[in-house]
Design an enzyme around this catalytic site. Sequence first.
Site, mmCIF file in Angstrom:
data_model
loop_
_atom_site.group_PDB
_atom_site.id
_atom_site.type_symbol
_atom_site.label_atom_id
_atom_site.label_comp_id
_atom_site.label_asym_id
_atom_site.label_seq_id
_atom_site.Cartn_x
_atom_site.Cartn_y
_atom_site.Cartn_z
ATOM 1 C CG HIS A 148 -1.700 1.270 1.393
ATOM 2 N ND1 HIS A 148 -2.704 1.659 0.516
ATOM 3 C CD2 HIS A 148 -1.613 2.267 2.322
ATOM 4 C CE1 HIS A 148 -3.197 2.816 0.905
ATOM 5 N NE2 HIS A 148 -2.558 3.212 1.996
ATOM 6 N NE ARG A 157 6.525 10.370 -1.297
ATOM 7 C CZ ARG A 157 5.825 9.508 -0.558
ATOM 8 N NH1 ARG A 157 4.740 9.908 0.052
ATOM 9 N NH2 ARG A 157 6.219 8.257 -0.413
ATOM 10 C CD GLU A 216 -6.774 1.315 7.771
ATOM 11 O OE1 GLU A 216 -6.413 1.266 8.971
ATOM 12 O OE2 GLU A 216 -6.697 2.341 7.081
HETATM 13 MN MN MN Z 1 -6.059 4.354 7.079
#
Ligand code: MN
Length: 430
Positions: A148, A157, A216
């Site tokens: 991730h 970036r 998550e």
């Molecule tokens: Mn998070």
Amino acid sequence: MRNTNSLEMTNANDPSLKTWVQVPKGSDFPIQNLPFGIFKNKRLSPRAGVAIGDKIVDLAVLQEEGFLSALHLPDAIFLGESLNDFIELGRPVTKKVRERVSELLREDNEELRDHQSRGKVMVNRKEAEMLMPVKVGDYTDFYSSMEHATNVGSMFRDPANALLPNWKHLPVGYHGRASSIIPSGVNIHRPKGQYKTPDMDAPQFGPSRKMDMELEMGFITCKPTKLGDSITTAEAEEHIFGFVLFNDWSARDLQAWEYVPLGPFLGKNFASSMSPWIVTLDALEPFRVAGPKQDTPVLPYLAFKGNKSFDIKLEAYLKPEGGKDNLICQSNFKYMYWNIAQQLAHHTVNGCNINVGDLYASGTISGPTEDSFGSLLELSWNGTKPLKLADGTKRSFMEDGDTITLKGYCEKDGVKIGFGEVTATLLPAK
Ligand code: MN
């Protein structure tokens, strides 16, 4: 006197255990799981329960009826709106409660099975409303999946330097917002805020145009520390009661504009959803595995012994309004580069105190393959590769009316230890 001697003899995780409760095939909640939660229904005030099959064991009634008397628990410990006081009793005590409940539910144990209060103890899960299982005082979100972090670093970036120099030396994290953590089933509104894309001269304000989910898991602490104290990787698990599924909603356009120099703020703090059943670390014991090999040496306080990761299969589903669930991601908790012992050791190495009921989320758990990415940002590669849904529509980010559901389970030796689900629908901006 009730016979509790067998507690020493049998293991609540034994795959051969059978229960007198009817458990549907494929249920997340067999007798080997026994997760804890807080529920209420039309008749009952909020209280603690344990899930088994389609039932809930009402722990408050179980205690009132004397089935737990050998454990000498504080009176009415299971009555109330959170598990905080119960889990603060510590893992040796909560483990015994789970083992005693296991014993009472075993096929050949008549104590509760044939008792007149059985009907009062066993509540239908369908008729119960699940509440937040703990009162969360503080919430931390880590960033512990290398896949991730690499994907996001590449998009936001520089693909050549996607991981920042600190990433393999410490579990990166930030302090989130506890007040907006909500239980599964509570819907959310599309957040509003500032965003500025490279083609804009000035920021604009309005509903987020890049609303996303994050797949998550979170762990909940049960043993506090004093300010100034630290927790070692060897001690960490004494402080951890169990795990929930966690959807850390994210507005990517707000996040991209605001996050330099201090990190996530309004792109994250409008809501995070958690599943209502806490699966105990005790129930997860059979599913321990080694995490990914850490190829950069860590400082001594982050070194650890043993298997500190868990093989937990994770899934994310997207359901358009009036449509069907689309499986959009299959990942696994074991992909996380940093483990829970390292996360807690790092969190406290500076003397930061922890409290009972704190939530520590993993960060988005992405795997190595494109179908294992844990956010729409990654799955659609920031909108450049929209997902095709079964109804023919496409998604780069969420549409109003979309429902996201996360599921998770472990499976081994014919036993499935499930986490239930965490679900919520995105409503239009207020
Ligand atoms: Mn998070």
